[in-house]
Design an enzyme around this catalytic site. Sequence first.
Site, PDB file in Angstrom:
ATOM      1  N   ASP A  86       2.926  -9.228   7.477  1.00 44.91           N
ATOM      2  CA  ASP A  86       2.869  -9.938   5.789  1.00 44.91           C
ATOM      3  C   ASP A  86       0.931  -9.560   5.948  1.00 44.91           C
ATOM      4  O   ASP A  86       0.440 -11.190   7.219  1.00 44.91           O
ATOM      5  CB  ASP A  86       3.411 -10.383   5.417  1.00 44.91           C
ATOM      6  N   ASN A 141       7.184   1.094   0.032  1.00 47.57           N
ATOM      7  CA  ASN A 141       5.683   1.451   0.468  1.00 47.57           C
ATOM      8  C   ASN A 141       5.345   2.897  -0.075  1.00 47.57           C
ATOM      9  O   ASN A 141       4.243   2.511   0.235  1.00 47.57           O
ATOM     10  CB  ASN A 141       5.533   0.846   2.349  1.00 47.57           C
ATOM     11  N   SER A 164      12.179  -9.308   1.623  1.00 42.23           N
ATOM     12  CA  SER A 164      11.340  -8.149   1.171  1.00 42.23           C
ATOM     13  C   SER A 164      12.829  -6.928   1.714  1.00 42.23           C
ATOM     14  O   SER A 164      12.243  -6.645   2.485  1.00 42.23           O
ATOM     15  CB  SER A 164       9.937  -8.182   1.354  1.00 42.23           C
TER      16      SER A 164
END
Length: 227
Positions: free
Chosen positions: A16, A64, A183
């Site tokens: 990240d 995403n 996540s």
Amino acid sequence: MSGEGRHARHVAIIMDGNGRWAKRKHLPRAMGHRRGVEAVRELVRSLKDTRIECLTLYAFSSENWKRPEDEVDDLMNLMRKFIKSDLPEFIANDVKLHILGDWQGLAPDIVAMLEDALEKTSHGSRTLAVALNYGSHAEIAQAARKAAEEGEVTEASIERHLYSAPLPPLDLLIRTSGEIRLSNFLLWQAAYAEMLFVDVLWPDFTPDHLKHALADFAERERRFGGR
């Protein structure tokens, strides 16, 4: 019992911070992703100096796709370039590629490149597992459906159908950039994994950072629910 001297067989990383890295340097987000790929390359090359048997990287989540189209296109093009440029190095360094996620849902040319890479690296002794078009909720649901088709649904039957079934149990999960959340990544596998959240943005994460993470892991005491 002290954890001193333990080593992590399977390490996973939520990579990240590419966008924030680029923003801090007043660069386009694409430059952050490109530098992030370089960080991946350096880390994979350093594996030979560790006792890690499997490194799992969260490369592209099923969420995403919500990102701007030009950013997704850039990520896919980076994936194409990475596979093409680094496959010979994987083969030379005895690295086996494993994919987690619905990667067959990617562009046909990427699917073909991945199939070729999986075949050509199938006999490697050390594994690089890449999560592509991956979401842990979907993984668990799919594994449960397949387990139900075979009979009784148990923890063992679900685990047999997870994308990670061929991999060693997850020992250590690292997230970069200072965010403290999973996540939707390896939720089942991380049940008893050690976790480490570091403030370093992914493009700045180096093999030395991994070395320190492994040293931290070696000092931890793992009880797996016991005392």
